[in-house]
Design an enzyme around this catalytic site. Structure first.
Site, short mmCIF file in Angstrom:
data_model
loop_
_atom_site.label_atom_id
_atom_site.label_comp_id
_atom_site.label_asym_id
_atom_site.label_seq_id
_atom_site.Cartn_x
_atom_site.Cartn_y
_atom_site.Cartn_z
CB SER A 1 43.43 31.38 38.65
OG SER A 1 43.74 30.16 38.01
CE1 TYR B 1 37.99 30.46 37.85
CE2 TYR B 1 40.12 29.79 36.93
CZ TYR B 1 39.31 30.05 38.03
OH TYR B 1 39.82 29.91 39.31
P1 NDP Z 1 33.93 26.80 45.28
O1 NDP Z 1 33.16 26.55 44.03
O2 NDP Z 1 34.19 25.70 46.23
O3 NDP Z 1 33.27 28.02 46.08
C1 NDP Z 1 32.91 29.17 45.39
C2 NDP Z 1 32.19 30.10 46.30
O4 NDP Z 1 31.69 31.21 45.52
C3 NDP Z 1 30.97 29.44 46.94
O5 NDP Z 1 30.76 29.98 48.23
C4 NDP Z 1 29.86 29.85 45.99
O6 NDP Z 1 28.56 29.84 46.54
C5 NDP Z 1 30.29 31.29 45.69
N1 NDP Z 1 29.61 31.79 44.51
C6 NDP Z 1 29.62 31.29 43.25
N2 NDP Z 1 28.80 32.00 42.47
C7 NDP Z 1 28.25 32.97 43.24
C8 NDP Z 1 27.31 34.00 43.02
N3 NDP Z 1 26.72 34.15 41.83
N4 NDP Z 1 26.97 34.82 44.04
C9 NDP Z 1 27.53 34.66 45.26
N5 NDP Z 1 28.40 33.68 45.54
C10 NDP Z 1 28.76 32.85 44.55
O7 NDP Z 1 35.30 27.45 44.77
P2 NDP Z 1 36.75 27.54 45.45
O8 NDP Z 1 36.61 27.68 46.91
O9 NDP Z 1 37.59 26.50 44.86
O10 NDP Z 1 37.24 28.92 44.82
C11 NDP Z 1 37.35 30.14 45.53
C12 NDP Z 1 38.13 31.11 44.67
O11 NDP Z 1 39.44 30.59 44.45
C13 NDP Z 1 37.52 31.36 43.29
O12 NDP Z 1 37.67 32.71 42.96
C14 NDP Z 1 38.38 30.50 42.37
O13 NDP Z 1 38.40 30.99 41.08
C15 NDP Z 1 39.73 30.60 43.05
N6 NDP Z 1 40.67 29.51 42.76
C16 NDP Z 1 40.43 28.24 43.23
C17 NDP Z 1 41.34 27.23 42.98
C18 NDP Z 1 41.12 25.83 43.47
O14 NDP Z 1 41.93 24.94 43.13
N7 NDP Z 1 40.10 25.55 44.25
C19 NDP Z 1 42.57 27.49 42.20
C20 NDP Z 1 42.72 28.85 41.75
C21 NDP Z 1 41.79 29.81 42.04
P3 NDP Z 1 27.67 28.45 46.64
O15 NDP Z 1 28.09 27.81 47.93
O16 NDP Z 1 26.27 28.99 46.67
O17 NDP Z 1 27.97 27.63 45.44
#
Ligand code: NDP
Length: 253
Positions: A152, A165
């Protein structure tokens, strides 16, 4: 990023995606399958993962393996047991996308509850490390393995309020750099992707006031995710890539 992958870029590649049930991870899994990969969907919610698997099946692509694992509670032992089970079903791993992540709370560090700190570190750092250690033997069986971590902008420059985070994403960048050095003479490339502001539920919880229509969708940031899993990026290692080069961090303008 302007990248035109061949439609069979990922044929015969076996790729595991964490957090494949939603957001960017869901889109990456669908995209990898479209480009020919056999995908392994990892997440905590079996129903959501099954829906993604059904979508991939409906595309006429190889039916994914669905693996339910809660990264908030995994241990080194449970990750090794998971890798052992996986090794009975697949010959190797050609790619792992560590995408699952937890935001925690946007508050000053002075006010951050220690429990939230621990939850974020557990999912974003500890689980990523345990899983990487457990999956390395399968990755090293690939002729050209690719390990991709998710960073990020706050994992490169700290920002007020982004607490656990941000610290977890600095740790992720560090993990990538150390591993890239350690495997630089082997058949494993190790890199990070910073997605940049992307229209997902995590983004909406971080910036509730933002106009989401101004953000790129997960589908629009897929070129770099494809590039790093296919042959065109061979020998690129130790690099932190931006899915949206030139985008200024912070709310969409
Ligand atoms: P979302 O919250 O939309 O999706 C996160 C995913 O991670 C979901 O599939 C969620 O599962 C899963 N997850 C969360 N906790 C757990 C757990 N304990 N065990 C297994 N799976 C888990 O996030 P994004 O798609 O936005 O983010 C994806 C990545 O990109 C992350 O690492 C985030 O930090 C990074 N990022 C995102 C940005 C953005 O603007 N969106 C910007 C910069 C970085 P569930 O469906 O069950 O909730």
């Amino acid at each position: 990023m302007h990248y035109q992958p061949k439609s069979d870029l990922l044929n015969h590649r076996i790729i595991l995606v964490t957090g494949a049930s939603d957001g960017i991870g869901r889109e990456a899994a669908l995209t990898y399958a479209r480009y020919g990969a056999q995908v392994i969907l990892l997440g905590r919610n079996a129903e959501k993962l099954q829906r993604v698997s059904d979508e991939i099946g409906a595309l006429g692509k190889a039916v994914p393996l669905v693996c339910q694992l809660d990264l908030a509670t995994v241990t080194p032992e449970s990750c090794h047991a998971f890798a052992d089970r996986l090794a009975q079903q697949i010959p190797r791993l050609d790619g792992v996308l560590h995408n699952a992540g937890l935001l925690g709370e946007i508050v000053p560090l002075a006010d951050l509850a220690p429990e939230i700190w621990q939850q974020v570190m557990r999912v974003n750092v500890d689980a990523t490390f345990f899983l990487t250690q457990a999956l390395l033997p399968l990755l090293l069986k690939s002729e050209a393995g690719s390990l991709v971590f998710t960073s990020s902008s706050v994992g490169r420059t700290g920002r007020s309020g982004w607490g656990a985070y941000a610290v977890s994403k600095f740790a992720t960048e560090g993990m990538m750099q150390v591993l890239a050095e350690e495997y630089k003479n082997r058949n494993l490339q190790v890199n990070c992707i910073n997605p940049g502001g992307t229209r997902t539920k995590m983004r909406a919880s971080a910036f509730p006031e933002e106009d989401a229509a101004k953000l790129k969708t997960p589908a629009e940031i897929m070129p770099i995710y494809l590039y790093l899993m296919g042959d065109d990026s061979r020998r690129k290692t130790g690099i932190s890539f931006d899915a949206q080069p030139g985008r200024k961090p912070g709310p969409a303008e």
